[in-house]
Design an enzyme around this catalytic site. Structure first.
Site, PDB file in Angstrom:
ATOM      1  N   LYS A 140       0.883  -1.170   0.000  1.00  0.00           N
ATOM      2  CA  LYS A 140       0.000   0.000   0.000  1.00  0.00           C
ATOM      3  C   LYS A 140       0.913   1.210   0.000  1.00  0.00           C
ATOM      4  O   LYS A 140       1.658   1.444   0.958  1.00  0.00           O
ATOM      5  CB  LYS A 140      -0.907  -0.009   1.229  1.00  0.00           C
ATOM      6  CG  LYS A 140      -1.839   1.189   1.243  1.00  0.00           C
ATOM      7  CD  LYS A 140      -2.564   1.359   2.560  1.00  0.00           C
ATOM      8  CE  LYS A 140      -2.895   2.832   2.734  1.00  0.00           C
ATOM      9  NZ  LYS A 140      -3.478   3.134   4.039  1.00  0.00           N
ATOM     10  N   GLY A 188      -7.912   9.328   9.503  1.00  0.00           N
ATOM     11  CA  GLY A 188      -8.200   9.469  10.929  1.00  0.00           C
ATOM     12  C   GLY A 188      -9.274  10.486  11.280  1.00  0.00           C
ATOM     13  O   GLY A 188      -9.534  10.720  12.449  1.00  0.00           O
ATOM     14  N   ALA A 231      -9.343   5.328   4.029  1.00  0.00           N
ATOM     15  CA  ALA A 231      -9.190   6.443   4.966  1.00  0.00           C
ATOM     16  C   ALA A 231     -10.405   7.353   5.040  1.00  0.00           C
ATOM     17  O   ALA A 231     -11.110   7.572   4.065  1.00  0.00           O
ATOM     18  CB  ALA A 231      -7.973   7.283   4.653  1.00  0.00           C
ATOM     19  N   ASN A 270      -8.991   2.003   9.788  1.00  0.00           N
ATOM     20  CA  ASN A 270      -8.209   1.688  10.974  1.00  0.00           C
ATOM     21  C   ASN A 270      -8.763   2.407  12.203  1.00  0.00           C
ATOM     22  O   ASN A 270      -9.351   1.803  13.100  1.00  0.00           O
ATOM     23  CB  ASN A 270      -6.741   2.069  10.734  1.00  0.00           C
ATOM     24  CG  ASN A 270      -5.790   1.491  11.799  1.00  0.00           C
ATOM     25  OD1 ASN A 270      -4.626   1.283  11.540  1.00  0.00           O
ATOM     26  ND2 ASN A 270      -6.256   1.237  13.013  1.00  0.00           N
ATOM     27  N   THR A 271      -8.657   3.738  12.196  1.00  0.00           N
ATOM     28  CA  THR A 271      -9.022   4.511  13.382  1.00  0.00           C
ATOM     29  C   THR A 271     -10.463   4.257  13.836  1.00  0.00           C
ATOM     30  O   THR A 271     -10.718   4.109  15.034  1.00  0.00           O
ATOM     31  CB  THR A 271      -8.821   6.015  13.115  1.00  0.00           C
ATOM     32  OG1 THR A 271      -7.533   6.186  12.533  1.00  0.00           O
ATOM     33  CG2 THR A 271      -8.889   6.814  14.391  1.00  0.00           C
TER      34      THR A 271
END
Lengths: 328, 256
Positions: free
Chosen positions: B96, B157, B184, B206-207
């Protein structure tokens, strides 16, 4: 009468376990290759915050509950425990982080304006809103280690640097070095900076919540402040990276620009021992009891772990909480 | 299920592995959601003597495809070196590719991205570029050899969701056959469902999961939303219209 016990590793866990056993009249020998508390052990680099409620933001319930006995335990040993609570703040644009932190933790109340100024005048110059964890405390971790060591010596505990294989029961408190018998143990690197500032006054630990660069600052007195700490999935010890140090310093500077003028006294790094769930474990393997995996909660959880270990050794409790079945 | 560089994955959910309260909770999030791909950051974790090994072994034990990333790289050279290191460590040619152009917004540097993608493709990497939804940039990335595109929903994020629906829709329309992944900016399962309804193939986050109060539950929430959104897309939804149209006939009803 319990037979004499050998404790391997004289970091915070080993010293606390020895203290608890000695208090129960058990003869203890502490075996550690180093001559005394110092830079070789990861407890030397700790923050010394006794902040169970703040830690509850990311740690699981046992940390919050068991951590609450820490301040009294340290005080009972004669360590100077500073009970002024701790404060949590954010920068202006990250205000919602404070709401989230408040929602997920207990034992706090909001403080603003005049009250914050009364608590920490210098902090109030830059911040108008904080969470106050009034019952939390902090200690100087290095002074605490040296103090326990001295008291144990006075109490007749033996200290040895050579690792002769003992016949009797062993409590293994070697931290990351015990990875040879605890394969699930891993290192989580932490980096810290110590500053001296003549312009800045804080009388309690302050945490800065930040989406990328969270920081805590623990006042050590005499204008000395400990800035910590990064948390990196790496077992590497002793090498603080420029990036990490830069981030810690930038966050401190953002908290209050006075830190920009501070003198850098020390930069340190080490790896914390942790299990996959980041909770400590008591693992019995034959005549050896492993006390390990205290992660970032060495000073917070050692008292409770030491109490449980002592109860295990003297036969008061067969399987205390956090006892871990060893399938290895 | 989406096929990336001839490899079919088992889920439309791809999860990052940073910021979880503990590796045990990370593993729970994967198990409960059935996520098929784990991204791993190399840069921060790297140290002498492969110091991050213990953590990386735990990621491998998840039994999912590992997609190493170049998170935190701000230059082409950094990104290329990190990718080479990742290939060695994880024994995969997947990468990535992140080349960050702005330290505050963490938005991709489109120029560096194309250059790094070209270099890495030539070296035999399967490049997953973290890009913006800019159509021209995406065309250049394809010319550079990328066979997957990973446009952002919003900055990393932030949890702001899909910031430019129009751009994302037009990207889907221009590249109907290329795997497209929203990478994202997602914060809520509904935003992942929306990405599916636009016809996107997968999402990477992720976050939103790692920083949730209950990461495993949130991961499952995302997995279900992806399923719901994908079904909606495949079912060929109605077009919205201005005129109300009753679903039951109104003629002949008694007027009381």
């Amino acid at each position: 009468m319990t037979e004499a016990v050998t404790i391997r590793g004289a970091g915070v866990v080993g010293l606390c376990v020895a203290t608890e056993l000695a208090a129960r009249g058990v003869a203890v020998t502490l075996s550690d290759p180093a001559p005394g508390p110092g830079a070789h052990g990861c407890s030397w680099w700790a923050g010394g915050m006794l902040a169970p409620f703040c830690e509850g933001f990311s740690a699981e319930e046992p940390v919050v509950r068991l951590g609450q006995e820490a301040a009294d335990w340290w005080a009972a040993q004669g360590v100077a425990v500073i009970r002024r609570g701790s404060l949590v703040v954010t920068l202006q644009r990250d205000r919602r982080e404070l709401d989230l932190f408040a929602r997920r933790t207990k034992g706090h109340r909001p403080v603003t304006g005049a009250e914050l100024a009364a608590l920490e005048p210098h902090l109030a110059e830059r911040h108008d809103r904080a969470l106050f964890f009034e019952t939390e405390a902090h200690i100087d971790p290095r002074a605490a280690l040296l103090h326990l060591r001295r008291r144990l010596e006075e109490a007749g505990a033996r200290f040895e640097q050579t690792g002769a294989a003992p016949d009797g029961p062993v409590i293994d408190c070697r931290g990351l070095a015990a990875r040879d018998s605890l394969p699930e143990l891993r290192g989580v690197k932490g980096e810290m900076v110590v500053l001296r500032s003549a312009d800045m006054r804080l009388s309690r630990p302050v945490r800065l919540l930040h989406p990328r660069f969270p920081l805590y600052i623990v006042p050590r007195g005499d204008g000395v402040f400990m800035l910590g700490a990064t948390q990196i999935e790496s077992g590497e010890r002793g090498r603080a990276s420029a990036r990490s140090v830069m981030e810690l310093l930038s966050a401190a500077y953002a908290l209050h620009p006075a830190f920009g003028e501070a003198e850098v006294l020390e930069i340190g790094a080490d790896a914390r021992p942790a299990f996959p769930d980041n909770l400590p474990r008591l693992t019995r393997k034959g005549r050896v009891i492993h006390v390990n995996g205290l992660f970032r909660h060495g000073f917070l959880l050692s008292p409770a772990l030491a109490r449980m270990t002592a109860a295990m050794v003297t036969g008061e409790t067969a399987t205390p909480e956090l006892a871990h079945e060893d399938h290895g | 299920m989406p096929v990336f560089y001839e490899t079919e994955v088992t889920s439309r959910l791809m999860l990052g592995t940073a910021q979880y309260p503990s590796p045990a909770i990370l593993a729970q999030a994967f198990r409960r959601s059935g996520a098929g791909v784990a991204t791993v950051s190399l840069r921060r974790e790297a140290g002498g003597e492969r110091a991050g090994q213990a953590f990386w072994d735990m990621i491998r034990e998840l039994g999912v495809h590992v997609l190493p990333n170049t998170a935190g790289c701000h230059s082409v050279r950094e990104a290329v070196t990190t990718a080479q290191m990742a290939r060695e460590l994880f024994d995969t040619n997947w990468i990535k590719l992140e080349v960050i152009g702005n330290a505050d917004t963490l938005q991709p540097d489109p120029f560096g991205l194309v250059e790094a993608a070209r270099i890495l493709t030539d070296e035999g990497f399967a490049v997953f570029p973290y890009c913006t939804e800019d159509l021209v940039l995406c065309e250049r990335l394809i010319e550079a050899g990328c066979r997957v595109l990973m446009p952002w929903g919003a900055p990393i994020g932030t949890g702001l969701g899909l910031n430019n629906i129009y751009g994302l829709r037009s990207l889907r329309a221009h590249f109907p056959d290329l795997p497209l992944v929203i990478d994202a900016g997602l914060g809520l399962p509904s935003q992942a469902a929306q990405a599916m309804e636009l016809g996107y193939d997968a999402v990477l986050l992720n976050t939103a999961v790692a920083r949730a109060g209950d990461p495993a539950a949130m991961a499952e929430g995302f997995a279900r939303a992806l399923e719901a959104g994908r079904l909606g897309f495949e079912a060929d939804p109605m077009e919205p219209r201005d005129m109300a149209a009753p679903s039951t006939p109104v003629f002949g009803k008694a007027v009381l």
